[in-house]
Scaffold this active site. Structure first.
Site, PDB file in Angstrom:
ATOM      1  N   SER A  26      -7.098 -32.789  73.773  1.00 42.72           N
ATOM      2  CA  SER A  26      -7.466 -31.390  73.719  1.00 42.72           C
ATOM      3  C   SER A  26      -8.695 -31.090  72.872  1.00 42.72           C
ATOM      4  O   SER A  26      -9.151 -29.950  72.819  1.00 42.72           O
ATOM      5  CB  SER A  26      -6.281 -30.568  73.198  1.00 42.72           C
ATOM      6  OG  SER A  26      -5.922 -30.950  71.865  1.00 42.72           O
ATOM      7  N   SER A  74      -5.083 -36.425  71.370  1.00 41.86           N
ATOM      8  CA  SER A  74      -6.149 -35.434  71.515  1.00 41.86           C
ATOM      9  C   SER A  74      -7.364 -35.651  70.642  1.00 41.86           C
ATOM     10  O   SER A  74      -8.357 -34.938  70.783  1.00 41.86           O
ATOM     11  CB  SER A  74      -5.584 -34.029  71.270  1.00 41.86           C
ATOM     12  OG  SER A  74      -4.729 -33.660  72.319  1.00 41.86           O
ATOM     13  N   LYS A 118     -12.599 -27.109  65.790  1.00 42.68           N
ATOM     14  CA  LYS A 118     -11.808 -26.991  67.008  1.00 42.68           C
ATOM     15  C   LYS A 118     -11.056 -25.663  66.993  1.00 42.68           C
ATOM     16  O   LYS A 118     -10.457 -25.283  65.977  1.00 42.68           O
ATOM     17  CB  LYS A 118     -10.824 -28.167  67.097  1.00 42.68           C
ATOM     18  CG  LYS A 118      -9.928 -28.135  68.330  1.00 42.68           C
ATOM     19  CD  LYS A 118      -8.985 -29.338  68.332  1.00 42.68           C
ATOM     20  CE  LYS A 118      -8.065 -29.326  69.553  1.00 42.68           C
ATOM     21  NZ  LYS A 118      -7.153 -30.504  69.581  1.00 42.68           N
TER      22      LYS A 118
END
Length: 472
Positions: free
Chosen positions: A149, A173, A73
């Site tokens: 996210s 997230s 990520k």
């Protein structure tokens, strides 16, 4: 090669160990699939394919995940020499940070890092639609959000680009993208995974690194790889009884499980698909021999929580923006960041240092009130992973902040409280809506009890095997 990518990370690692495939073949297959699918999905924002392939020969043969490809990520999870954006134009792709401790451990375990995945700017919302890189699309329906996210990571895993990807969770997230993309998303106990060396904690301890995967055993084994306190960490998580991978298949015993089909907060809309998902999961748990009963922590309905949580997040976003300004030598102007984050910065400027400390002390009290429910004899809480039904891209508007913040508040109503308490929680892909879109359910354990979560999650996975049609 498609058959290889259908394997989870543990399966790919076994295929390499057994000599069924070379250590290069999983990465080569993953690269081909990224190149074939990512033009539509927009999950991977930085590719390092040639460097990744060149690194494989140096991986020790005894590394447990030798040759297994992974994506990082692009928020946290820093890798030395690789550009870093955090979903923003302001970061300017800075590549001057050392490897994060978690990345060091992943590479020592033999994982091959292929690139970095899309994330909303600074990770401050629940859909991955950054102005800097464009929207990530859900593999189940490209008109729909993959969540955020960790949306880029979730879309990549759901589409079969890789078997697992790193993620992080400051308000939902990991669990929200896992729910929307039909994955396993385990948010660990606070401080289970170090944020060092760049940080001691994220968002006042709300944010935790983790993974999105397709199987419980991958979630357990990956967390084993990166867990552990590192020098200089401000605090650590309670020690686990043993490796989490060893909890897969272990009998959890007969547990007392509470469940909620509706949120106790008065402002939460009724959502039939969430009620159906939790009701079906509760019945499945009962059929497995657990004592399942309606109810949950009374504190979950406290209307003061969302305001206090939001204020602390806004203060942390403001601090991040201020740090970016210091690093580049001039302040970040409001028009350089997305309106949502500019509004958070403005809100933080209206708070004093004393206001911030008082907010953290309010959360301290909330955490104790929540913990009392588990201390009273409950083992797990079952709730939706997401407070709203699967939603299309654009549903969180960038030009109507009142609507955007309101919808986001509803979406994180079942996830953010456990960022505040630090408890481990897992989203499991146990339901679909009428259109076939995934709808996750969430199990929450007491502080430090990932072992119990893994046992029950694996029990559910065996009783109702998770399906991943988007993998192909």
């Amino acid at each position: 090669m498609d058959e290889l990518l259908r394997l989870d990370a543990a399966g790919q690692a076994q295929a390499v160990r057994d000599g069924q495939v070379s250590a290069r073949e999983p990465a080569e297959a993953a690269i081909a699939r990224i190149e074939a699918l990512d033009g539509e999905l927009n999950a991977v924002v930085h590719r390092r394919f040639e460097r990744a392939l060149a690194e494989i020969d140096a991986i020790p043969a005894e590394a447990p995940f030798r040759g297994v490809p992974i994506l990082l990520k692009d928020l946290g999870w820093r890798q030395a020499g690789e550009p870093y954006h955090a979903g923003s134009r302001v970061t300017d792709g800075r590549a001057d940070a050392p490897d994060g401790y978690g990345v060091v451990r992943l590479r020592e375990a033999g994982f091959v890092v292929l690139g970095r995945t899309n994330t909303p700017e600074f990770g401050s919302t629940i859909t991955t639609e950054p102005a800097a890189f464009g929207a990530t699309r859900n593999p189940y329906d490209p008109a729909y959000s993959a969540g955020g996210s960790s949306g880029g990571s979730a879309a990549a895993v759901a589409a079969g680009m890789v078997a697992l990807a790193t993620a992080s969770d400051g308000g939902g997230s990991i669990r929200i993208p896992a729910s929307l993309c039909g994955l396993v998303g385990l948010k660990p106990t606070r401080a289970r995974v170090s944020l060092g060396p760049a940080q001691g904690e994220g968002w006042n301890g709300f944010s935790c690194p983790g993974f999105v995967t397709r199987t419980v055993r991958d979630s357990a084994a990956a967390l084993d790889v990166v867990s552990g306190t590192c020098p200089g960490d401000p605090y650590g998580a309670p020690e686990l009884p043993g490796p989490l991978a060893g909890e897969v298949g272990r009998d959890p015993g007969r547990l007392r499980i509470g469940f909620l089909t509706a949120h106790p907060r008065d402002d939460m809309p009724e959502t039939p698909v969430l009620t159906e998902a939790v009701t079906r999961a509760a019945a499945l748990l009962e059929s497995l021999g657990h004592d399942v009963e309606p109810g949950g922590p009374e504190a979950l309905g406290d209307p003061g929580f969302s305001v206090t949580f939001g204020a602390i997040v806004a203060n942390n976003v403001a601090a991040q923006v201020a740090m970016l300004g210091r690093l580049r030598g001039k302040p970040v102007e409001p028009d350089e960041i997305e309106p949502r984050n500019a509004a958070m910065v403005a809100s933080a400027r209206g708070q004093s240092a004393a206001d911030h400390i008082l907010a953290t002390q309010w959360i301290d009290g909330f955490r104790r009130r929540m913990a009392a429910w588990w201390s009273a004899g409950h083992d797990l809480l079952l709730v939706p992973s997401l407070g709203v039904a699967p939603f299309p891209l654009g549903w969180i508007p960038s030009d109507d902040l009142s609507l955007a913040f309101g919808r986001t508040g509803h979406a994180v109503a079942y996830t953010s409280p456990f960022n505040a308490t630090g408890q481990p929680a897992v989203s499991l892909p146990l339901h679909r809506d009428a259109a076939g879109l995934p709808v996750g359910v969430q199990l929450v354990a007491a502080y430090g009890r990932e072992d119990l979560l893994v046992r029950v999650a694996a029990q559910l996975e065996q009783a109702a095997p998770f399906e991943h049609p988007a993998v192909g």
